[in-house]
Design an enzyme around this catalytic site. Structure first.
Site, short mmCIF file in Angstrom:
data_model
loop_
_atom_site.label_atom_id
_atom_site.label_comp_id
_atom_site.label_asym_id
_atom_site.label_seq_id
_atom_site.Cartn_x
_atom_site.Cartn_y
_atom_site.Cartn_z
N GLN A 135 31.82 66.13 19.08
CA GLN A 135 32.73 65.63 18.05
C GLN A 135 32.08 65.03 16.81
O GLN A 135 32.49 65.31 15.68
CB GLN A 135 33.68 64.59 18.66
CG GLN A 135 34.73 64.12 17.69
CD GLN A 135 35.66 63.04 18.20
OE1 GLN A 135 36.30 62.36 17.41
NE2 GLN A 135 35.79 62.86 19.50
N ARG A 176 24.94 78.75 20.88
CA ARG A 176 24.27 79.59 21.86
C ARG A 176 25.17 80.76 22.23
O ARG A 176 26.36 80.54 22.51
CB ARG A 176 23.96 78.79 23.12
CG ARG A 176 22.49 78.73 23.39
CD ARG A 176 22.21 77.97 24.64
NE ARG A 176 22.80 76.64 24.60
CZ ARG A 176 22.28 75.61 25.24
NH1 ARG A 176 21.19 75.76 25.93
NH2 ARG A 176 22.87 74.44 25.20
N LYS A 188 15.61 79.01 21.40
CA LYS A 188 14.41 78.86 22.24
C LYS A 188 13.71 80.20 22.42
O LYS A 188 12.63 80.26 22.98
CB LYS A 188 14.80 78.25 23.59
CG LYS A 188 15.21 76.78 23.42
CD LYS A 188 15.43 76.10 24.74
CE LYS A 188 15.67 74.62 24.52
NZ LYS A 188 16.26 73.97 25.67
N TYR A 222 28.00 58.90 24.17
CA TYR A 222 29.33 59.42 23.84
C TYR A 222 30.16 58.29 23.23
O TYR A 222 29.80 57.12 23.28
CB TYR A 222 30.02 59.94 25.11
CG TYR A 222 29.51 61.29 25.56
CD1 TYR A 222 29.90 62.45 24.89
CD2 TYR A 222 28.65 61.42 26.63
CE1 TYR A 222 29.43 63.69 25.29
CE2 TYR A 222 28.18 62.65 27.04
CZ TYR A 222 28.58 63.80 26.36
OH TYR A 222 28.11 65.03 26.75
N GLU A 223 31.30 58.69 22.69
CA GLU A 223 32.21 57.80 21.97
C GLU A 223 32.31 56.37 22.54
O GLU A 223 32.04 55.38 21.87
CB GLU A 223 33.62 58.44 21.97
CG GLU A 223 34.74 57.57 21.46
CD GLU A 223 34.65 57.27 19.98
OE1 GLU A 223 34.44 58.21 19.20
OE2 GLU A 223 34.81 56.10 19.59
N ASP A 232 32.61 58.54 17.21
CA ASP A 232 32.33 59.94 16.89
C ASP A 232 32.76 60.29 15.47
O ASP A 232 31.94 60.54 14.59
CB ASP A 232 33.08 60.86 17.87
CG ASP A 232 32.33 61.00 19.19
OD1 ASP A 232 31.12 60.77 19.20
OD2 ASP A 232 32.96 61.33 20.19
N GLY A 275 42.60 39.75 9.20
CA GLY A 275 42.37 39.16 7.88
C GLY A 275 43.02 37.79 7.74
O GLY A 275 43.32 37.13 8.73
N GLY A 276 43.23 37.37 6.51
CA GLY A 276 43.72 36.02 6.24
C GLY A 276 45.23 35.87 6.33
O GLY A 276 45.75 34.76 6.19
N1 CAO Z 1 19.81 77.86 21.56
C1 CAO Z 1 19.03 77.37 22.54
N2 CAO Z 1 19.09 76.10 22.97
C2 CAO Z 1 20.00 75.30 22.39
C3 CAO Z 1 20.85 75.75 21.36
C4 CAO Z 1 20.73 77.09 20.95
N3 CAO Z 1 21.48 77.60 19.98
N4 CAO Z 1 21.64 74.71 21.00
C5 CAO Z 1 21.31 73.67 21.76
N5 CAO Z 1 20.32 74.02 22.61
C6 CAO Z 1 19.67 73.17 23.62
C7 CAO Z 1 18.94 71.99 23.04
O1 CAO Z 1 17.72 72.39 22.49
C8 CAO Z 1 18.80 71.11 24.25
O2 CAO Z 1 17.73 71.56 25.04
P1 CAO Z 1 16.61 70.60 25.70
O3 CAO Z 1 17.35 69.49 26.37
O4 CAO Z 1 15.92 71.53 26.66
O5 CAO Z 1 15.72 70.12 24.63
C9 CAO Z 1 20.06 71.43 25.05
O6 CAO Z 1 20.63 72.58 24.43
C10 CAO Z 1 21.15 70.40 25.16
O7 CAO Z 1 21.24 69.55 24.06
P2 CAO Z 1 21.78 68.05 24.26
O8 CAO Z 1 20.83 67.29 25.14
O9 CAO Z 1 22.05 67.51 22.92
O10 CAO Z 1 23.19 68.29 25.01
P3 CAO Z 1 23.86 67.47 26.22
O11 CAO Z 1 25.12 68.21 26.48
O12 CAO Z 1 22.97 67.26 27.36
O13 CAO Z 1 24.18 66.03 25.57
C11 CAO Z 1 25.21 64.51 24.00
C12 CAO Z 1 25.31 65.84 24.77
C13 CAO Z 1 26.37 64.45 23.04
C14 CAO Z 1 25.27 63.34 25.00
C15 CAO Z 1 23.87 64.46 23.23
O14 CAO Z 1 23.77 65.60 22.44
C16 CAO Z 1 23.71 63.23 22.34
O15 CAO Z 1 23.47 62.12 22.82
N6 CAO Z 1 23.82 63.43 21.03
C17 CAO Z 1 23.60 62.37 20.04
C18 CAO Z 1 24.75 61.42 19.99
C19 CAO Z 1 26.06 62.10 19.72
O16 CAO Z 1 26.25 62.80 18.77
N7 CAO Z 1 27.01 61.81 20.60
C20 CAO Z 1 28.38 62.15 20.33
C21 CAO Z 1 28.79 63.36 20.94
S1 CAO Z 1 30.52 63.50 20.69
O17 CAO Z 1 31.18 62.51 21.81
#
Ligand code: CAO
Length: 415
Positions: free
Chosen positions: A17, A38, A75, A138-139, A168, A247-248
């Site tokens: 998000q 992906r 990758k 997350y949020e 978010d 607020g006030g």
């Molecule tokens: N091709 C190949 N690999 C890809 C890709 C693509 N097109 N797009 C993403 N990936 C891979 C990434 O490289 C990553 O790989 P590694 O872990 O091996 O380096 C993997 O996909 C997953 O990415 P991620 O760790 O960001 O995803 P997750 O689902 O595990 O985590 C989240 C999700 C939101 C917790 C994390 O991305 C995060 O903390 N983001 C920052 C804070 C944020 O924006 N949070 C709000 C999210 S909305 O509620």
């Protein structure tokens, strides 16, 4: 008519998000937003909270309007080359991966700079540098760590998270401002830069008034507009203030006619000082306008509970819309508690493009929230979200790949 961000190309590496709300705003302002996903899977939200089998969820469609979707396996070595070509032709890379993911993919800030020194790299992370910088967020984690949860809810209950996605969507807004600011600075420096919006920082920014109150509390030991005053206790930290105004001008949520069966038959009522005499007239307590116990804001503070109880006796005789109409005649600030159903059906919001009906090839018609920021010279037309990889061939052709090369890359699993 042209758009404010015409000519700006965004490499959109965002998911879920926070990041997508940012790039959606930029797309609405006219940027060409190319969402990299992906193959086969795409943004995880495409399949989350689905209401129709095998169709992009509302979660996804409502956060990804006006974008193009390309699939690249970043990758895969050949996929990396395609991403490099995109980096060389875009102005901004926006990402909200977990900390370190972009580096692990091989796209460090230094490498991106080598490929395109004008590139702005904008990131949402859960936390800024410090003890939690490596955490996934997350949020609601952001709401808790940013001060929103400890200050939301009622004094006698646990911390509460709010339905507004301040962690978010709020951080997405912050990031969008950082990006356009960096684009502006680039017109003078010719250089890109990194833009970071941490979700904890974004939430705290929106909770600024509570840090104000923390310091007031430390100085004076109490806050007279909080419901804890005059009979409750104040501790060391800003307490939860229920529905008290931040607020006030004291305010509270009051029951309206029908509250026994309608969970949203309530109105927010603000006892704004300049219209106090009018409030007294409307509720039939004319004597309060001159009674020294009620006539001034300071005199009213210890009596707010009783005052709101008296006003509520009046609001309970009216529907929230009747109350709103009467109070507005006297410039008394108030607001009905609107349900999502009422908002979805509100004609004025449809007219301004704040609520928009969108048609989607596999989903059909659905409602979304349009651009809340209206520019007179850059109107927003909300276009449906892209299907997964819908624009891969188109974007690859723009990058100079021939149909044969595109088909070879697809066979190799790079796109
Ligand atoms: N091709 C190949 N690999 C890809 C890709 C693509 N097109 N797009 C993403 N990936 C891979 C990434 O490289 C990553 O790989 P590694 O872990 O091996 O380096 C993997 O996909 C997953 O990415 P991620 O760790 O960001 O995803 P997750 O689902 O595990 O985590 C989240 C999700 C939101 C917790 C994390 O991305 C995060 O903390 N983001 C920052 C804070 C944020 O924006 N949070 C709000 C999210 S909305 O509620």
């Amino acid at each position: 008519m042209g758009k404010a961000l015409d000519g700006v190309r965004i490499l959109d590496f965002t998911h879920v998000q926070s990041g997508p709300t940012c790039t959606q705003l930029l797309a609405w302002f006219g940027a060409d937003v190319i969402k990299v996903e992906r193959a086969g899977a795409g943004d995880i939200t495409r399949e989350q909270l689905r209401d129709i089998p095998d169709v992009d969820s509302l979660y996804f469609t409502m956060l990804n309007h006006n974008k193009r979707s390309v699939t690249i396996d970043t990758k895969n070595p050949e996929g990396k080359q395609v991403l490099e070509a995109l980096i060389q032709t875009c102005d901004v890379l926006v990402e909200n991966f977990a900390p370190g993911a972009l580096d692990r993919m091989g796209f460090t800030w230094e490498r991106i700079q080598e490929l395109n020194p004008r590139m702005i790299v904008a990131s949402v992370k859960g936390f800024g540098p410090g003890p939690y910088e490596d955490c996934k967020v997350y949020e609601n984690v952001a709401q808790c760590a940013g001060g929103a949860a400890s200050t939301t809810g009622f004094d006698d209950g646990p911390p509460v998270v709010t339905g507004a996605q301040i962690g978010d969507s709020g951080t997405g807004l912050h990031l969008a401002l950082g990006i356009v600011t960096a684009l502006f600075q680039r017109t003078q420096t010719g250089r890109g830069q990194r833009v970071l919006a941490a979700m904890q920082d974004g939430v705290l920014n929106l909770c600024r008034v509570k840090l104000r109150d923390q310091q007031r509390l430390e100085r004076t030991g109490m806050m007279k507009e909080y419901p804890q005053y005059p009979n409750g206790e104040f501790g060391e930290a800003v307490p939860r203030a229920g529905n008290a105004s931040g607020g006030g001008q004291p305010g509270w949520i009051l029951k309206c006619k029908g509250w026994e069966t309608d969970p949203n038959a309530y109105i927010y009522f603000i006892t704004q000082a300049p219209v106090w005499a009018k409030i007294c007239n409307v509720i039939g307590k004319e004597e309060w306008a001159t009674d020294p116990d009620y006539a001034t804001p300071a005199a009213r503070l210890p009596r707010l509970k009783d005052i709101f109880a008296e006003i509520e006796r009046w609001t309970m005789t009216k529907t929230k819309f009747e109350a709103m109409q009467i109070l507005n005649k006297y410039d008394i600030p108030c607001g009905p508690i609107l349900s999502m159903k009422e908002i979805a059906e509100e004609p004025s919001l449809r007219k301004t493009g704040t609520i928009v009906e969108v048609d989607h090839p596999t989903r059909g018609k659905y409602l979304t929230v349009g651009n809340p920021i209206k520019l007179s010279d850059s109107p927003t037309e909300v276009r449906r979200s892209p299907l997964l990889g819908e624009h891969t061939d188109e974007v690859m052709a723009e990058l100079g790949y021939s149909p044969e090369q595109i088909s070879a890359l697809r066979t190799a699993g790079a796109i």
